[in-house]
Design an enzyme around this catalytic site. Sequence first.
Site: not given
Length: 269
Positions: A2-3, A90, A109, A150
Amino acid sequence: MPELPEVETTRRGIAPWLEGRTLVCARVREPRLRWPIADEIRQLGDEPVRGVRRRAKFLLLDLDSGQLLLHLGMSGSLRVVVADTPPDKHDHLDLVLDSGRALRLRDPRRFGAALWTSEPDRHPLLDKLGPEPWDPGVDGEWFYRKARGRRRAVKDFIMDAGILVGVGNIYAQESLFRAGIHPARAAGRISRKRYGLLADTIRAVLGEAIEVGGTTLRDFAGAGGAPGYFRQQLTVYGRGGEPCRSCGRTLRAVRHGQRGTVYCPRCQR
DNA sequence: ATCGGGACCTGCTTGC
DNA sequence: TGCAAGCAGGTCCCGA
């Protein structure tokens, strides 16, 4: 998995099942997620769910006694199921509702998290986060100022949640391609004008992905089980070695840090 | 202060 | 067909 678009798609999918209902109890099967599932969550009982919101990639469930934070990590997903549905291997956490349904967290995970704070929106992990892509003030000038001095790659820069939240590996690559910016270019060596384009592009890419229900990769599906359709609109992610849809040149796949990155050496400078 | 890399996990795909 | 290596959407934390 998921984003931000996937998390927002999940939020929209689960909210109607939760808001206005009462959370009866939590069932913890496997507490060892990224952090142990908070004890306060185990002890929850009979609390109305006042709201289901999102901050960065966290889902926030507002209760009267505090706030429950859910993060899906890399492989997490949430489904609304009938409460007695047998759990998968899971399926680590169920939040049981008075409707006879349950919000079920699956995360093979276990990079995800289920956390608690008694002060809404004030969990330490939320405190260090940068603005949302749609927050007012996130424009070319803002990026330009943040990037002063940066040297790190712009791809890392826009994926840094302390700078800006919600841009993960897929949408960073897609946004940089559409904005014509080379992912390895130093963040401090990009003009205000190009950052203005990038700011608009990030919002457009994320917005389009949310509209079509996110990107389905592997097993992602929204809360109702429907797939996301943004995959069909991916222009570079996962397409290394294939031709650029804009100029035809072969897309390059490189490894930056530990993450795969695909870009067009002609369109992106 | 900024950064790069390692760490946390399991499962699927790839290549020998 | 079997097995090991490689890779996957996140992000905190450490040491340089």
